[in-house]
Structure formats: structure tokens, C-alpha cells
Design an enzyme around this catalytic site. Structure first.
Site, PDB file in Angstrom:
ATOM      1  N   SER A 241      44.600   5.039  13.752  1.00  0.00           N
ATOM      2  CA  SER A 241      43.556   6.032  14.065  1.00  0.00           C
ATOM      3  C   SER A 241      43.228   6.050  15.556  1.00  0.00           C
ATOM      4  O   SER A 241      43.075   7.120  16.159  1.00  0.00           O
ATOM      5  CB  SER A 241      42.295   5.786  13.232  1.00  0.00           C
ATOM      6  OG  SER A 241      41.825   4.463  13.391  1.00  0.00           O
ATOM      7  N   HIS A 271      46.325   2.068   6.182  1.00  0.00           N
ATOM      8  CA  HIS A 271      45.268   1.934   7.205  1.00  0.00           C
ATOM      9  C   HIS A 271      43.914   2.077   6.489  1.00  0.00           C
ATOM     10  O   HIS A 271      43.625   1.342   5.550  1.00  0.00           O
ATOM     11  CB  HIS A 271      45.524   2.987   8.292  1.00  0.00           C
ATOM     12  CG  HIS A 271      44.654   2.876   9.518  1.00  0.00           C
ATOM     13  ND1 HIS A 271      43.984   1.733   9.872  1.00  0.00           N
ATOM     14  CD2 HIS A 271      44.350   3.791  10.489  1.00  0.00           C
ATOM     15  CE1 HIS A 271      43.315   1.940  10.991  1.00  0.00           C
ATOM     16  NE2 HIS A 271      43.504   3.191  11.383  1.00  0.00           N
ATOM     17  N   HIS A 318      48.048  -7.716   7.907  1.00  0.00           N
ATOM     18  CA  HIS A 318      47.654  -6.995   9.121  1.00  0.00           C
ATOM     19  C   HIS A 318      48.809  -6.950  10.114  1.00  0.00           C
ATOM     20  O   HIS A 318      49.629  -7.875  10.145  1.00  0.00           O
ATOM     21  CB  HIS A 318      46.435  -7.665   9.787  1.00  0.00           C
ATOM     22  CG  HIS A 318      45.714  -6.735  10.709  1.00  0.00           C
ATOM     23  ND1 HIS A 318      46.032  -6.622  12.037  1.00  0.00           N
ATOM     24  CD2 HIS A 318      44.713  -5.845  10.475  1.00  0.00           C
ATOM     25  CE1 HIS A 318      45.239  -5.705  12.589  1.00  0.00           C
ATOM     26  NE2 HIS A 318      44.435  -5.212  11.670  1.00  0.00           N
ATOM     27  N   ARG A 327      35.887  -9.500  10.477  1.00  0.00           N
ATOM     28  CA  ARG A 327      35.095  -8.411   9.875  1.00  0.00           C
ATOM     29  C   ARG A 327      34.936  -8.645   8.372  1.00  0.00           C
ATOM     30  O   ARG A 327      33.938  -8.279   7.776  1.00  0.00           O
ATOM     31  CB  ARG A 327      35.764  -7.055  10.163  1.00  0.00           C
ATOM     32  CG  ARG A 327      35.893  -6.758  11.651  1.00  0.00           C
ATOM     33  CD  ARG A 327      36.733  -5.535  11.913  1.00  0.00           C
ATOM     34  NE  ARG A 327      38.097  -5.679  11.419  1.00  0.00           N
ATOM     35  CZ  ARG A 327      39.004  -4.706  11.407  1.00  0.00           C
ATOM     36  NH1 ARG A 327      38.699  -3.507  11.876  1.00  0.00           N
ATOM     37  NH2 ARG A 327      40.226  -4.919  10.947  1.00  0.00           N
ATOM     38  N   ASP A 373      39.122  -4.257   4.973  1.00  0.00           N
ATOM     39  CA  ASP A 373      38.985  -3.397   3.794  1.00  0.00           C
ATOM     40  C   ASP A 373      38.850  -4.185   2.488  1.00  0.00           C
ATOM     41  O   ASP A 373      38.483  -3.614   1.459  1.00  0.00           O
ATOM     42  CB  ASP A 373      40.194  -2.460   3.698  1.00  0.00           C
ATOM     43  CG  ASP A 373      40.298  -1.581   4.931  1.00  0.00           C
ATOM     44  OD1 ASP A 373      39.262  -1.044   5.361  1.00  0.00           O
ATOM     45  OD2 ASP A 373      41.413  -1.432   5.479  1.00  0.00           O
TER      46      ASP A 373
HETATM   47  N1  CMX Z   1      50.980  -6.867  -0.176  1.00  0.00           N
HETATM   48  C1  CMX Z   1      52.302  -6.810  -0.412  1.00  0.00           C
HETATM   49  N2  CMX Z   1      53.250  -6.801   0.545  1.00  0.00           N
HETATM   50  C2  CMX Z   1      52.822  -6.870   1.817  1.00  0.00           C
HETATM   51  C3  CMX Z   1      51.463  -6.958   2.145  1.00  0.00           C
HETATM   52  C4  CMX Z   1      50.524  -6.931   1.099  1.00  0.00           C
HETATM   53  N3  CMX Z   1      49.216  -6.956   1.319  1.00  0.00           N
HETATM   54  N4  CMX Z   1      51.357  -7.020   3.497  1.00  0.00           N
HETATM   55  C5  CMX Z   1      52.614  -6.971   3.992  1.00  0.00           C
HETATM   56  N5  CMX Z   1      53.490  -6.872   2.974  1.00  0.00           N
HETATM   57  C6  CMX Z   1      54.935  -6.732   3.072  1.00  0.00           C
HETATM   58  C7  CMX Z   1      55.311  -5.478   3.849  1.00  0.00           C
HETATM   59  O1  CMX Z   1      55.232  -4.331   3.018  1.00  0.00           O
HETATM   60  C8  CMX Z   1      56.695  -5.806   4.311  1.00  0.00           C
HETATM   61  O2  CMX Z   1      57.548  -5.648   3.215  1.00  0.00           O
HETATM   62  P1  CMX Z   1      59.079  -5.107   3.390  1.00  0.00           P
HETATM   63  O3  CMX Z   1      59.732  -6.080   4.322  1.00  0.00           O
HETATM   64  O4  CMX Z   1      59.605  -5.106   2.015  1.00  0.00           O
HETATM   65  O5  CMX Z   1      58.960  -3.751   3.996  1.00  0.00           O
HETATM   66  C9  CMX Z   1      56.604  -7.315   4.604  1.00  0.00           C
HETATM   67  O6  CMX Z   1      55.490  -7.794   3.831  1.00  0.00           O
HETATM   68  C10 CMX Z   1      56.372  -7.647   6.057  1.00  0.00           C
HETATM   69  O7  CMX Z   1      55.214  -6.949   6.494  1.00  0.00           O
HETATM   70  P2  CMX Z   1      54.276  -7.545   7.653  1.00  0.00           P
HETATM   71  O8  CMX Z   1      55.112  -7.632   8.883  1.00  0.00           O
HETATM   72  O9  CMX Z   1      53.636  -8.767   7.168  1.00  0.00           O
HETATM   73  O10 CMX Z   1      53.147  -6.434   7.779  1.00  0.00           O
HETATM   74  P3  CMX Z   1      53.165  -5.095   8.620  1.00  0.00           P
HETATM   75  O11 CMX Z   1      52.713  -5.388   9.992  1.00  0.00           O
HETATM   76  O12 CMX Z   1      54.452  -4.376   8.468  1.00  0.00           O
HETATM   77  O13 CMX Z   1      52.071  -4.229   7.834  1.00  0.00           O
HETATM   78  C11 CMX Z   1      50.005  -3.800   6.768  1.00  0.00           C
HETATM   79  C12 CMX Z   1      50.699  -4.464   7.971  1.00  0.00           C
HETATM   80  C13 CMX Z   1      48.508  -3.866   6.981  1.00  0.00           C
HETATM   81  C14 CMX Z   1      50.452  -2.334   6.715  1.00  0.00           C
HETATM   82  C15 CMX Z   1      50.416  -4.542   5.487  1.00  0.00           C
HETATM   83  O14 CMX Z   1      49.975  -5.877   5.554  1.00  0.00           O
HETATM   84  C16 CMX Z   1      49.901  -3.892   4.224  1.00  0.00           C
HETATM   85  O15 CMX Z   1      50.548  -2.975   3.710  1.00  0.00           O
HETATM   86  N6  CMX Z   1      48.711  -4.335   3.693  1.00  0.00           N
HETATM   87  C17 CMX Z   1      48.080  -3.716   2.548  1.00  0.00           C
HETATM   88  C18 CMX Z   1      47.381  -2.425   2.964  1.00  0.00           C
HETATM   89  C19 CMX Z   1      46.153  -2.722   3.768  1.00  0.00           C
HETATM   90  O16 CMX Z   1      45.323  -3.540   3.404  1.00  0.00           O
HETATM   91  N7  CMX Z   1      45.982  -1.981   4.868  1.00  0.00           N
HETATM   92  C20 CMX Z   1      44.749  -2.062   5.688  1.00  0.00           C
HETATM   93  C21 CMX Z   1      44.956  -2.710   7.045  1.00  0.00           C
HETATM   94  C22 CMX Z   1      43.654  -2.726   7.841  1.00  0.00           C
HETATM   95  C23 CMX Z   1      43.283  -1.343   8.285  1.00  0.00           C
HETATM   96  O17 CMX Z   1      44.024  -0.737   9.079  1.00  0.00           O
HETATM   97  O18 CMX Z   1      42.256  -0.790   7.821  1.00  0.00           O
END
Ligand code: CMX
Length: 441
Positions: A241, A271, A318, A327, A373
């Protein structure tokens, strides 16, 4: 507000001269190398944007102008008899770089109340959407309709000198912050309160007036809103964002267009939409388990089933953080102080005891800990705000504070159009086959 604006300009002049000297002396000094993996994996970890207002340390969490979340809770001015910081104070801190006095905060509250004028066409534009439309769709539609009020767009059309861009941007930014709670509350009342008329109270602070317009008077909810609006405001500039707002703003799209872009990014489930996904995930778990008090074993199994189904566990992980999000901790403390016996809140804490170990055991999730979140929904449900599709709009109202401050700074410092270079896989392979000489790609 005139004094605060003057102070901002004075500080921006000093910082602009400082940055000019920095670029003159060290402009060709490389910051870091970029790896091939980073090109393909969401540019994770590439330092490529400057934001003056907050900095995220992976191991410590966010600092706003050097202050941590616990420090903000302690040092920022509070409402009379209140215990949580007023978000207006954070806005001042981000804008000016110093802690505000109570008087500074009062001036901002008063200015925001005075500037909260919404032309009727904005509400009519939202009304053209079906009530069933997601609240974020209605919210962004309202922001786009409000773009007719942009002072920067008018000034640009009239031929403003580029040295003066910052001025109408500043005015638009303050007006937008004043107005977004009204659009958000209109969407909520339209969708969930049978179209109840907006009733504001301009004697209240920004967050309390927002709560009031949503129909919540409970003192606990007002406290929560002040905390919520403070901790969701900014998380440095690389998140979707903040980055989207910054990118679109760099094309000199006005603050309304830029903010709408940022909000479209916030509406993604990886996000900001994660806040609705978290509570939906918990509700679905409780329904499936037929209990309001699941055991740790049940939560563990449900988490494993979620992963096995190829879904993410919302609220965990994250892109930058590698510890529990401060937070999250601030909200957990709020829960312990205000609702220690709430079963849903206790479930969030139980999930926190169980999930990190399971995510960590996958070996691929870089941060198995909760983000902002993971907690917010349970606190909102406690006070009766159960319509979880609205949660990302709350996040968006708060985020206006951070991204609008950044836009003021970007224009005051004269940051140019953002335009990184992209490359084809063929070009990457050619470069690698020639020995991958550094810097020659
Ligand atoms: N549950 C399951 N799998 C997850 C995970 C979770 N909470 N967090 C990361 N992973 C997975 C990724 O999907 C990725 O999988 P692939 O290799 O199969 O594609 C792997 O673990 C590596 O990811 P990462 O390097 O640890 O995380 P990223 O930096 O790529 O992504 C985020 C970060 C937040 C998108 C991810 O942790 C996620 O999807 N979390 C759940 C959604 C969430 O809570 N989002 C809110 C974030 C805060 C905000 O912006 O408001």
C-alpha cells in the site's frame, strides 16, 4: 495548522539540502548487489526507496522517526482521561520529526474536523454500487469520486511551478485524512446499518469521531480505535500500500489517485485483507470444531490441515519481520488490559502458542510469527464490530496517515518519477553465460 505547515517546509528545506549534498558526494556509491533470485522473488530485501518517516528492523520491528510502538504508547499525547495515543500525534511526528505537544495535536484534530467536507456526488457514486460490493470496493470508489476536490490537480492544470508542488499536495493530504473516515463510515452504515445517516461529532478527536460515525460509543472501543489508527499508519515504504501510493504519486498523480492505488493494494489477502481472513479462518475453525474454546491440539491439527490444503495461515509471516510483530504485541497487551477473559481473544493467544512451531517446521516459511493482522479482528469482535469484511477499510483509514505524510515528503524533497529497470529472462541468461560480470547486466 499554518504553523505546522511552515515548520514542515522549514524542515524539508534543510533535509532537501542535506540530500542534495549526499547525492553530490556519494551519488555513485553502490548500496548493495542485487541477486538473480531477488529479480524473480518479489524484490525482497532490495533497498530501493527512501522514506523518512519510519524504519523497519527485521529483529525489532517498526520505529516511527526513531520511536518504537511501546514508546509511542507512552509518549504521544492522549485524549483527556485516555490511555492510548492519539493518531493525530503520530501524524505530527511523521510529518515534523519531533514529538508533538498536546496543543499541536489539538490543532491537528481541529483542522481535520474543519476540513471534513464531502460533496454529495461522492456518496451518490458509492450508492451506484450494489450494497453487496465488498467494503474496500465501495471505499476506493468513494476516494476516486473525491478526486474532483484535488487542489494539486487543479494547480497543475493551472501551471504551478514545480518548486511549489509540495504546497497543494500538503493541503490535499490533510483534506484526504480528514475525509476518509467519512467515506469509510458511509460505506459501513450503508452496508451494515441499513443506510443509517452519518452523524458526526466534530468536538471529538479524529479516531473517536470515526468510531462515533460507525455507531460505537463505548469508551473501550474509542480507546481501541485510537490505538488501532496509530499502529496501522505506516510500516516503512516497501509494503504494497505504501509503495503503490508512492509509485503512483511519483507520476504526479494527485493524492486521491495515489491513495486509491495504495488502497487497491491493501485490499489483497497477502497484505491488508489478511485482517478479515484471520477472523474468517478462526470462525471457520470454531464452527468446524463446534466449540468456542478449542484446545491447542485442535488448533494444531486445523493449522496443519490449512497448510495441507495449499492455503496460507493468515496473520502469520512477513516480508521483512523475523520476530513477533510489535503491533501484535501492542494489541495483545490491550486485550490483557481490557478483556482478559474474552474467549475469542484467548483463542488468538492460543493460536500464537501453537502456530509458529508448525510454520517453522515447514523449513520454508522465513517468519513463522504473527503480524499485525493476527490480532485485530478479535478485539473488534469483542466490542461488537463483527462485520469482518469491513476490517481492511479500518486499516485503510489509518494507513492514510502514513502514505499521505510520505507523499508530502516526496514532493517537498523533489523526488522524481519512480521507474526501475526490468529485464527479460533471456537477458539474465545471456549475462550469466558471459560470466555474470558485476554491474554489466
Ligand atoms: N502460511 C503458509 N505459508 C506461508 C506463510 C503462511 N502464513 N507465510 C509464508 N508462507 C510460504 C509462502 O507462501 C512461500 O511459499 P512458496 O515457496 O510455496 O511460494 C514460502 O512460505 C516462503 O515465503 P516467505 O519468504 O516466508 O514469505 P514472503 O515474504 O514471500 O511473504 C507474506 C510474506 C506476508 C505474504 C506471507 O508470509 C503470507 O502469505 N502470510 C499470510 C498472509 C498475511 O498474513 N499477510 C499479512 C501481512 C501483513 C500485512 O501486510 O498486513
Amino acid at each position: 495548522m499554518i504553523e505546522i505547515k511552515k515548520k514542515f517546509r522549514e524542515k524539508a528545506n534543510i533535509d532537501a539540502a542535506d540530500i542534495k549534498a549526499l547525492i553530490k558526494d556519494c551519488g555513485s556509491t553502490p548500496v548493495e548487489d542485487v541477486t538473480v533470485a531477488q529479480l524473480y522473488q518479489g524484490m525482497r530485501g532490495i533497498t530501493s526507496i527512501v522514506s523518512e518517516i519510519s524504519l523497519l528492523d527485521p529483529k525489532e520491528g517498526i520505529r516511527f522517526r526513531g520511536y518504537t510502538i511501546p514508546e509511542l504508547r507512552e509518549k504521544l499525547p492522549k485524549a483527556e482521561g485516555g490511555t492510548e495515543p492519539l493518531p493525530e500525534g503520530l501524524f505530527y511526528l511523521m510529518l515534523i520529526g519531533e514529538l508533538p505537544t498536546e496543543e499541536d495535536v489539538k490543532i491537528i484534530s481541529k483542522t481535520l474536523a474543519e476540513r471534513a467536507e464531502i460533496p454529495t456526488h461522492v456518496y451518490k457514486t458509492i450508492d451506484a454500487l450494489p450494497v453487496s460490493a465488498h467494503p474496500m470496493t465501495q471505499f476506493v470508489t468513494g476516494i476516486m469520486a473525491l478526486q474532483t476536490e484535488s487542489l494539486f490537480a487543479k494547480a497543475y492544470h493551472d501551471g504551478i511551478n514545480k518548486k511549489d508542488y509540495w504546497d497543494p499536495i500538503f493541503e490535499d493530504a490533510v483534506n484526504l485524512i480528514a475525509r476518509v473516515p467519512y467515506i469509510a463510515a458511509y460505506v459501513y452504515n450503508r452496508k451494515y446499518r441499513n443506510g443509517a445517516a452519518l452523524s458526526d461529532d466534530k468536538s471529538l478527536d479524529w479516531a473517536a469521531n470515526f468510531a462515533h460515525m460507525l455507531g460505537f460509543e463505548n469508551e473501550g472501543f474509542l480507546k481501541l480505535m485510537r490505538l488501532y489508527m496509530t499502529i496501522h499508519a505506516d510500516h516503512e515504504a516497501g509494503n504494497v500500500s505504501a509503495h503503490a501510493t508512492h509509485l503512483v504519486g511519483s507520476a504526479l498523480s494527485d493524492p486521491y489517485l495515489s491513495f486509491a492505488a495504495g488502497m487497491n493494494g491493501l485490499a489483497g489477502p497477502l497484505h491488508g485483507l489478511a485482517n478479515q481472513e484471520v477472523i474468517k479462518w478462526i470462525f471457520e475453525m470454531l464452527k468446524e470444531l463446534k466449540t468456542d474454546d478449542p484446545t491447542k491440539e485442535q488448533i494444531a491439527q486445523y493449522t496443519k490441515d490449512t497448510l495441507a490444503a495449499g492455503k496460507v495461515v493468515p496473520g502469520y509471516g512477513h516480508g521483512v519481520l523475523r520476530v513477533t510483530d510489535p503491533r501484535f504485541i501492542a494489541q495483545m497487551e490491550f486485550g490483557k488490559e481490557n478483556m482478559p477473559d474474552d474467549k475469542l481473544v484467548q483463542t488468538v493467544w492460543k493460536i500464537y502458542e501453537v502456530v509458529p512451531e508448525i510454520l517453522g517446521a515447514t523449513g520454508k516459511i522465513k517468519n513463522p510469527y504473527p503480524n499485525v493482522d493476527a490480532h485485530s479482528g478479535a478485539l473488534l469482535v469483542h466490542y461488537g464490530l463483527k462485520e469482518y469484511e469491513f476490517y481492511t477499510v479500518l486499516f485503510g483509514v489509518s494507513r492514510a496517515l502514513g502514505v499521505m505524510t510520505n507523499l508530502c515528503w516526496s514532493r517537498a524533497l523533489g523526488f522524481p518519477l519512480e521507474r526501475p529497470k526490468s529485464i527479460t529472462t533471456e537477458a539474465v541468461k545471456n549475462w550469466l553465460s558471459k560470466g555474470a560480470e558485476k554491474g554489466k547486466i
